[in-house]
Design an enzyme around this catalytic site. Structure first.
Site, mmCIF file in Angstrom:
data_model
loop_
_atom_site.group_PDB
_atom_site.id
_atom_site.type_symbol
_atom_site.label_atom_id
_atom_site.label_comp_id
_atom_site.label_asym_id
_atom_site.label_seq_id
_atom_site.Cartn_x
_atom_site.Cartn_y
_atom_site.Cartn_z
ATOM 1 N N ALA A 247 0.713 -1.240 -0.032
ATOM 2 C CA ALA A 247 -0.075 -0.131 0.427
ATOM 3 C C ALA A 247 0.819 1.419 0.325
ATOM 4 O O ALA A 247 0.597 2.381 -0.833
ATOM 5 C CB ALA A 247 -1.063 0.223 1.361
ATOM 6 N N ASP A 248 2.121 0.932 0.777
ATOM 7 C CA ASP A 248 2.994 2.084 0.570
ATOM 8 C C ASP A 248 3.053 2.083 -0.413
ATOM 9 O O ASP A 248 2.850 3.678 -1.744
ATOM 10 C CB ASP A 248 4.227 1.692 1.597
ATOM 11 C CG ASP A 248 4.016 2.525 2.823
ATOM 12 O OD1 ASP A 248 3.583 3.329 3.025
ATOM 13 O OD2 ASP A 248 4.401 1.495 3.601
ATOM 14 N N TYR A 249 3.780 1.862 -1.531
ATOM 15 C CA TYR A 249 4.376 1.984 -3.182
ATOM 16 C C TYR A 249 3.499 2.458 -3.787
ATOM 17 O O TYR A 249 3.386 3.104 -4.645
ATOM 18 C CB TYR A 249 4.942 0.352 -3.031
ATOM 19 C CG TYR A 249 6.272 0.312 -2.558
ATOM 20 C CD1 TYR A 249 7.265 1.068 -3.398
ATOM 21 C CD2 TYR A 249 6.468 -0.504 -2.247
ATOM 22 C CE1 TYR A 249 8.538 1.472 -2.216
ATOM 23 C CE2 TYR A 249 7.934 -0.978 -1.345
ATOM 24 C CZ TYR A 249 8.800 -0.237 -1.273
ATOM 25 O OH TYR A 249 10.219 -0.531 -0.975
#
Length: 400
Positions: free
Chosen positions: A168-170
């Site tokens: 989700a960060d990327y």
């Protein structure tokens, strides 16, 4: 020339999503300044596998083309220095909990008082609005919240991890970079910056194929399916006789017909269990059993070769080691060697996307903590006006 030469970015975010967005901009020419806590630096320096130099490999990989300044934003002096720097910046990226930057006197409205052209990317677990605006969130929480985790794993068993603990960060970092560039494009004609607001779950939720409209229309969700997909069969992982897994993906009837030729079973094209995708879905276990038996009688490389010759999408399920060593990866430079600050070299994932006229590049990895004195940086940016304004912007009245 690179497409973002002259763009000034202040990376005041931590861990992955915000810094990843900044790294993308830096690969294509932006000057990126990493703001770090004095003495201790960014937490990502200590998160992951430690390198011989002390900082983690994750830090080296995601701190591309950046320079570091030490600045404590919680102090009056630190906040004043940050405002001075932002007055001559193009972009600020931050991922503090909603309201934190405002409490320090560094909210977007305060920063834009000194720079109407400023663009700010604000990342948070749940965004700046709604009942969860103040709630803490990280990538894994975002995936759980939007339903991604519930889809991962085997039905009736514990939900799994999507593969990367920071997926989700990327995803959010990519959307963050896109949001910034959309705001930059608007600024070319308006002369005004704007706030880009992203929650960590936003991008992952956008990746949920047809799940949202199907549930909205029918009230029906989807159970965990392990290696299977709901829309087509055969579309799964199968074990070869050398104990390697192979992925085969037949997304339509034409691809399945080609697979039957590769298998030496052309009669399956007319089998009432297999002739159409609807029939294959209705006889999922039987069809998968036929394909699994064929794969089980051959080495994985032979399965792939026969499938590729027939035009069927197929791959060995590679390990990261397999991927790094593959000829395709070498030729395409999907893995590159980049210089580190200490004069060494490190293998990292290559620059994405590929531009044939103005390609991105990685000039350096792993910013040294506090390598650029904040006073010197403020003075340099003040003396050298930003070079990112298009000629037509000079005709735009900022206060209109």
């Amino acid at each position: 020339m690179r497409p973002l030469d002259g763009l000034r970015v202040i990376d005041a975010a931590t861990i992955v999503a915000g810094p990843f967005a900044a790294s993308i901009l830096g690969e294509f020419g932006a000057e990126v300044i990493k703001v770090e806590q004095p003495s201790v630096g960014d937490p990502m320096r200590r998160l992951g596998t430690q390198s011989p130099g002390g900082d983690t490999y994750w830090w080296f990989s995601e701190t591309r083309n950046k320079r570091s300044v030490e600045l404590d934003l919680r102090t009056n002096d630190g906040a004043a220095a940050f405002r001075a720097l932002a007055s001559n910046a193009d972009i600020v990226i931050e991922n503090y909990r909603t309201g934190t930057m405002d409490a320090w006197g560094l909210g977007f409205e305060r920063l834009r008082e000194g720079n109407q052209r400023l663009i700010q990317l604000s990342l948070s677990g749940f965004g700046r609005t709604g009942p969860l605006a103040q709630a803490a969130g990280v990538a894994r929480i975002a995936e759980a919240f939007c339903g991604m985790t519930d889809l991962t794993g085997i039905e009736g068993e514990q939900p799994g991890l999507s593969g990367s603990a920071a997926l989700a960060d990327y995803v959010t970092g990519v959307y963050g970079a896109l949001g910034i560039m959309l705001a930059v494009e608007y600024r070319h004609t308006s002369g005004r910056g704007q706030l880009v607001d992203l929650a960590l779950y936003d991008g992952v939720a956008r990746f949920l194929d047809e799940l949202v409209p199907v549930f909205a229309a029918t009230g029906v969700g989807r159970a965990r399916m392990g290696a299977e997909t709901h829309r087509s069969v055969p579309h799964s992982n199968y074990l070869a006789n050398d104990h390697r897994w192979v992925t085969i993906a037949c997304t339509n009837d034409r691809m399945f017909d080609r697979l039957t030729e590769a298998m030496g079973r052309p009669e399956l094209m007319h089998d009432q269990r297999c002739a159409t995708n609807e029939q294959r879905l209705a006889h999922r276990n039987e069809v998968n059993g036929i394909v699994a038996d064929w794969v089980a009688g051959l080495p994985a490389a032979t399965v792939v070769a026969r499938a590729e010759a027939a035009g069927v999408p197929c791959s060995i399920v590679n390990t990261v080691a397999d991927f790094c060593a593959h000829e395709q990866v070498v030729v395409r430079q999907s893995i590159i060697a980049a210089p580190t600050n200490d004069g060494g070299e490190m293998q990292v994932a290559g620059v994405v996307p590929r531009l044939d006229e103005t390609p991105g590049s990685v000039q350096r990895l792993g910013a040294t903590l506090g390598e650029e004195p904040i006073a010197d940086l403020i003075a340099r940016w003040a003396d050298q006006l930003p070079t990112t304004r298009r000629p037509e912007e000079s005709h735009v009245a900022i206060d209109e």
